[in-house]
Design an enzyme around this catalytic site. Structure first.
Site, mmCIF file in Angstrom:
data_model
loop_
_atom_site.group_PDB
_atom_site.id
_atom_site.type_symbol
_atom_site.label_atom_id
_atom_site.label_comp_id
_atom_site.label_asym_id
_atom_site.label_seq_id
_atom_site.Cartn_x
_atom_site.Cartn_y
_atom_site.Cartn_z
ATOM 1 N N HIS A 19 0.841 -1.210 0.000
ATOM 2 C CA HIS A 19 0.000 0.000 0.000
ATOM 3 C C HIS A 19 0.877 1.262 0.000
ATOM 4 O O HIS A 19 0.623 2.204 -0.738
ATOM 5 C CB HIS A 19 -0.879 0.050 1.264
ATOM 6 C CG HIS A 19 -1.902 -1.026 1.378
ATOM 7 N ND1 HIS A 19 -2.025 -1.813 2.491
ATOM 8 C CD2 HIS A 19 -2.888 -1.438 0.527
ATOM 9 C CE1 HIS A 19 -3.027 -2.650 2.331
ATOM 10 N NE2 HIS A 19 -3.565 -2.465 1.145
ATOM 11 N N LYS A 43 -16.444 -6.879 5.125
ATOM 12 C CA LYS A 43 -15.358 -7.633 5.747
ATOM 13 C C LYS A 43 -15.373 -7.393 7.247
ATOM 14 O O LYS A 43 -15.652 -6.281 7.696
ATOM 15 C CB LYS A 43 -14.013 -7.126 5.242
ATOM 16 C CG LYS A 43 -13.737 -7.380 3.792
ATOM 17 C CD LYS A 43 -12.368 -6.816 3.458
ATOM 18 C CE LYS A 43 -12.043 -6.991 1.997
ATOM 19 N NZ LYS A 43 -10.788 -6.334 1.627
ATOM 20 N N ARG A 92 -2.087 -6.304 -8.440
ATOM 21 C CA ARG A 92 -1.034 -7.301 -8.266
ATOM 22 C C ARG A 92 -1.145 -8.422 -9.281
ATOM 23 O O ARG A 92 -0.149 -8.920 -9.789
ATOM 24 C CB ARG A 92 -1.116 -7.922 -6.851
ATOM 25 C CG ARG A 92 -0.707 -6.997 -5.751
ATOM 26 C CD ARG A 92 -1.282 -7.420 -4.429
ATOM 27 N NE ARG A 92 -2.728 -7.277 -4.450
ATOM 28 C CZ ARG A 92 -3.509 -7.421 -3.384
ATOM 29 N NH1 ARG A 92 -2.975 -7.731 -2.233
ATOM 30 N NH2 ARG A 92 -4.805 -7.258 -3.488
ATOM 31 N N SER A 130 -2.844 -7.645 2.821
ATOM 32 C CA SER A 130 -3.199 -7.513 4.240
ATOM 33 C C SER A 130 -3.708 -8.844 4.772
ATOM 34 O O SER A 130 -3.466 -9.190 5.931
ATOM 35 C CB SER A 130 -4.288 -6.459 4.423
ATOM 36 O OG SER A 130 -3.818 -5.195 4.059
HETATM 37 P P1 ADP Z 1 -9.887 -3.537 -0.172
HETATM 38 O O1 ADP Z 1 -10.540 -3.980 1.091
HETATM 39 O O2 ADP Z 1 -10.608 -2.440 -0.878
HETATM 40 O O3 ADP Z 1 -9.438 -4.621 -1.098
HETATM 41 P P2 ADP Z 1 -7.131 -3.288 0.636
HETATM 42 O O4 ADP Z 1 -6.709 -2.546 1.838
HETATM 43 O O5 ADP Z 1 -6.993 -4.768 0.664
HETATM 44 O O6 ADP Z 1 -8.588 -2.808 0.369
HETATM 45 O O7 ADP Z 1 -6.369 -2.738 -0.623
HETATM 46 C C1 ADP Z 1 -6.471 -1.399 -1.034
HETATM 47 C C2 ADP Z 1 -5.827 -1.230 -2.404
HETATM 48 O O8 ADP Z 1 -4.457 -1.553 -2.318
HETATM 49 C C3 ADP Z 1 -6.389 -2.148 -3.480
HETATM 50 O O9 ADP Z 1 -6.383 -1.450 -4.718
HETATM 51 C C4 ADP Z 1 -5.409 -3.277 -3.548
HETATM 52 O O10 ADP Z 1 -5.387 -3.895 -4.805
HETATM 53 C C5 ADP Z 1 -4.124 -2.516 -3.293
HETATM 54 N N1 ADP Z 1 -3.073 -3.364 -2.759
HETATM 55 C C6 ADP Z 1 -3.119 -4.172 -1.683
HETATM 56 N N2 ADP Z 1 -1.943 -4.805 -1.484
HETATM 57 C C7 ADP Z 1 -1.130 -4.381 -2.484
HETATM 58 C C8 ADP Z 1 0.226 -4.692 -2.871
HETATM 59 N N3 ADP Z 1 0.954 -5.577 -2.202
HETATM 60 N N4 ADP Z 1 0.722 -4.074 -3.952
HETATM 61 C C9 ADP Z 1 -0.038 -3.194 -4.659
HETATM 62 N N5 ADP Z 1 -1.308 -2.871 -4.368
HETATM 63 C C10 ADP Z 1 -1.847 -3.462 -3.288
#
Ligand code: ADP
Length: 155
Positions: A19, A43, A92, A130
């Site tokens: 992130h 979630k 990703r 995450s």
């Molecule tokens: P959500 O609950 O909306 O999926 P996340 O917190 O999991 O939220 O992710 C927020 C954003 O960050 C999403 O666009 C996700 O694809 C991106 N993201 C999460 N992990 C990574 C990573 N390792 N590399 C690049 N983008 C990421």
């Protein structure tokens, strides 16, 4: 010229190095990024919203182009409230792409003036999520290498 403002929405449960990388690279494109920590996702989160938000503020403190806010409801409404013309998301995998494509199309259908912009994950963080960090923690492992220092301190 009009300020380019993007919302980076997510649950950030917790914020990872993946992130952080997307936000910092996004700042090369946008004047301002508002990290929108969603509070109404279906979630169930491991970390309370105050903790998730606090970590993000700490990670980006001193960076005037980055703001952190919580929101409920539609991301496009949150964008409008903040005069943001862009939604930033990270990609990703092809599964991310399919998922994000559907959301971006729906957002475009319900709101004309908001553009979704995708940044490809850095190779180093392409396998990081995450949910993997949460799994490691839940099972008693050490996930510190996957999160920024401020998160590491009180994970
Ligand atoms: P959500 O609950 O909306 O999926 P996340 O917190 O999991 O939220 O992710 C927020 C954003 O960050 C999403 O666009 C996700 O694809 C991106 N993201 C999460 N992990 C990574 C990573 N390792 N590399 C690049 N983008 C990421």
């Amino acid at each position: 010229m009009k300020e380019k403002i993007a919302v980076f929405p997510g649950s950030f449960d917790p914020l990872t190095l993946g992130h952080q990388d997307i936000v910092l690279r996004g700042l090369q494109i946008f004047d301002r990024i508002i990290i929108g920590v969603g509070s109404n996702s279906q979630k169930t989160n491991m970390f309370p919203i105050e903790k998730r938000t606090g970590w993000i503020k700490e990670v980006f403190k001193g960076n005037s182009g980055i703001h952190v806010e919580t929101y409920e409801g539609l991301t496009v409404e949150f964008c409008k409230k903040n005069n943001a013309g862009y939604i930033l998301r990270g990609l990703r995998t092809s599964a991310d792409f399919e998922f994000e494509k559907a959301i971006a199309h729906m957002n475009a259908a319900i709101s004309e003036n908001i553009e979704s912009v995708f940044i490809l994950s850095d190779l180093r963080f392409a396998a990081l999520s995450s949910s993997i960090v949460r799994d490691i923690i839940r099972n008693g492992g050490d996930a510190r290498q996957f999160v920024p220092d401020a998160v590491k301190k009180n994970l």
